[in-house]
Design a protein around this motif. Structure first.
Motif, PDB file in Angstrom:
ATOM      1  N   SER A  64      95.623   4.951  -8.842  1.00 14.36           N
ATOM      2  CA  SER A  64      94.156   4.948  -8.902  1.00 14.36           C
ATOM      3  C   SER A  64      93.602   3.638  -8.362  1.00 14.36           C
ATOM      4  N   LEU A  65      94.267   2.551  -8.709  1.00  9.39           N
ATOM      5  CA  LEU A  65      93.855   1.233  -8.236  1.00  9.39           C
ATOM      6  C   LEU A  65      93.972   1.151  -6.712  1.00  9.39           C
ATOM      7  N   SER A  66      95.022   1.719  -6.177  1.00  7.35           N
ATOM      8  CA  SER A  66      95.226   1.728  -4.733  1.00  7.35           C
ATOM      9  C   SER A  66      94.113   2.510  -4.033  1.00  7.35           C
ATOM     10  N   LEU A  67      93.704   3.632  -4.618  1.00 10.35           N
ATOM     11  CA  LEU A  67      92.597   4.414  -4.050  1.00 10.35           C
ATOM     12  C   LEU A  67      91.303   3.607  -4.084  1.00 10.35           C
ATOM     13  N   MET A  68      91.059   2.923  -5.210  1.00  9.36           N
ATOM     14  CA  MET A  68      89.852   2.106  -5.335  1.00  9.36           C
ATOM     15  C   MET A  68      89.888   0.937  -4.359  1.00  9.36           C
ATOM     16  N   THR A  69      91.037   0.277  -4.253  1.00 11.05           N
ATOM     17  CA  THR A  69      91.181  -0.860  -3.342  1.00 11.05           C
ATOM     18  C   THR A  69      90.948  -0.427  -1.905  1.00 11.05           C
ATOM     19  N   SER A  70      91.449   0.744  -1.555  1.00  5.52           N
ATOM     20  CA  SER A  70      91.250   1.278  -0.205  1.00  5.52           C
ATOM     21  C   SER A  70      89.767   1.507   0.063  1.00  5.52           C
ATOM     22  N   LYS A  71      89.060   2.040  -0.932  1.00  7.70           N
ATOM     23  CA  LYS A  71      87.616   2.270  -0.799  1.00  7.70           C
ATOM     24  C   LYS A  71      86.885   0.937  -0.621  1.00  7.70           C
ATOM     25  N   ILE A  72      87.239  -0.056  -1.436  1.00  3.97           N
ATOM     26  CA  ILE A  72      86.599  -1.370  -1.350  1.00  3.97           C
ATOM     27  C   ILE A  72      86.883  -2.004   0.004  1.00  3.97           C
ATOM     28  N   THR A  73      88.140  -1.945   0.449  1.00  4.26           N
ATOM     29  CA  THR A  73      88.529  -2.533   1.731  1.00  4.26           C
ATOM     30  C   THR A  73      87.745  -1.910   2.873  1.00  4.26           C
ATOM     31  N   THR A  74      87.575  -0.603   2.834  1.00  6.23           N
ATOM     32  CA  THR A  74      86.805   0.096   3.872  1.00  6.23           C
ATOM     33  C   THR A  74      85.357  -0.373   3.872  1.00  6.23           C
ATOM     34  N   GLU A  75      84.774  -0.494   2.671  1.00  2.62           N
ATOM     35  CA  GLU A  75      83.368  -0.912   2.570  1.00  2.62           C
ATOM     36  C   GLU A  75      83.180  -2.374   2.981  1.00  2.62           C
ATOM     37  N   VAL A  76      84.102  -3.234   2.568  1.00  3.18           N
ATOM     38  CA  VAL A  76      83.970  -4.660   2.867  1.00  3.18           C
ATOM     39  C   VAL A  76      84.248  -4.928   4.336  1.00  3.18           C
ATOM     40  N   THR A 101      85.657   9.173 -11.939  1.00  4.07           N
ATOM     41  CA  THR A 101      86.976   9.739 -12.197  1.00  4.07           C
ATOM     42  C   THR A 101      88.020   8.626 -12.276  1.00  4.07           C
ATOM     43  N   ALA A 102      87.946   7.673 -11.348  1.00  2.00           N
ATOM     44  CA  ALA A 102      88.876   6.525 -11.376  1.00  2.00           C
ATOM     45  C   ALA A 102      88.687   5.738 -12.670  1.00  2.00           C
ATOM     46  N   ALA A 103      87.449   5.641 -13.149  1.00  2.00           N
ATOM     47  CA  ALA A 103      87.164   4.922 -14.396  1.00  2.00           C
ATOM     48  C   ALA A 103      87.854   5.586 -15.579  1.00  2.00           C
ATOM     49  N   ARG A 104      87.960   6.911 -15.551  1.00  2.00           N
ATOM     50  CA  ARG A 104      88.614   7.624 -16.646  1.00  2.00           C
ATOM     51  C   ARG A 104      90.091   7.222 -16.740  1.00  2.00           C
ATOM     52  N   VAL A 105      90.746   7.090 -15.592  1.00  2.00           N
ATOM     53  CA  VAL A 105      92.147   6.652 -15.577  1.00  2.00           C
ATOM     54  C   VAL A 105      92.225   5.196 -16.039  1.00  2.00           C
ATOM     55  N   LEU A 106      91.294   4.372 -15.571  1.00  2.00           N
ATOM     56  CA  LEU A 106      91.269   2.964 -15.951  1.00  2.00           C
ATOM     57  C   LEU A 106      91.120   2.805 -17.468  1.00  2.00           C
TER      58      LEU A 106
END
Length: 197
Positions: A64-76, A101-106
């Motif tokens: 989940s963290l990897s998915l979030m990091t990928s999203k952040i990297t794309t945006e930044v 959804t990612a927050a639920r896993v977090l």
């Protein structure tokens, strides 16, 4: 000829199943029996891929963290300073269904990490990396003259972390009290403060 088993693929499948169970019913729904059943394994077969539930939860969190990091990297992308900070914060906040959804896993991971030092270390390491990135953007923003507030950098980083943790938590436990619009207003107010001495 014996069938060749792709252990990495099986581990990914188990993590995806676990993620789905957590999303639907929280950490309680992700029992070893339920994970094995959903993944199509015999009850004890998960031991071939993960030593125990904590390792499955850790793998699920890291995915989940990897998915979030990928999203952040794309945006930044190649943004820096205030622009990079904005992009980072907007991408990390639970402002859409995917992020919630990612927050639920977090949240499930946090619950488990409270009583497990190894899991807590995984989260702490991630948080330290995240804080370093935020501090870099703030430093660049000051160098560029876009961030002029007298609030110390460490305090700004703390505020961003609290906004994000609070947003993630509230998006799950009290979504009526912390709507996406309200979270956006909090972020906007924070960024406006950065540009005022």
């Amino acid at each position: 000829m014996p069938k060749v088993i792709d252990h990495d693929e099986r581990r990914r499948d188990i993590i995806e199943v676990t993620r789905g169970l957590i999303i639907k019913g929280g950490i309680e729904a992700a029992t070893m029996r339920e994970i094995a059943s959903e993944a199509g394994f015999a009850n004890g077969a998960l031991k071939h891929y993960f030593p125990g539930k904590d390792e499955i939860i850790q793998g699920t969190y890291e995915t989940s963290l990897s998915l979030m990091t990928s999203k952040i990297t794309t945006e930044v992308d190649d943004k820096r300073g205030l622009e990079g900070l904005r992009a980072f914060c907007w991408a990390a906040q639970p402002l859409d269904e995917e992020s919630i959804t990612a927050a639920r896993v977090l949240l499930s991971f946090w619950e488990r990490a409270v009583s497990n030092e190894a899991l807590l270390e995984v989260y702490t390491s991630h948080l330290e990396t995240w804080r370093s990135e935020l501090a870099r953007f703030i430093r660049e923003g000051r160098e560029d003259g876009d961030i002029v507030t007298t609030t110390p950098d460490d305090q700004l980083v703390d505020e961003i972390v609290m906004l994000n943790v609070g947003g993630n938590l509230m998006s799950l436990i009290a979504p009526r009290l912390s709507t996406i619009d309200l979270q956006k207003r909090h972020l906007q107010s924070f960024f406006e403060r950065l540009t005022r001495p």
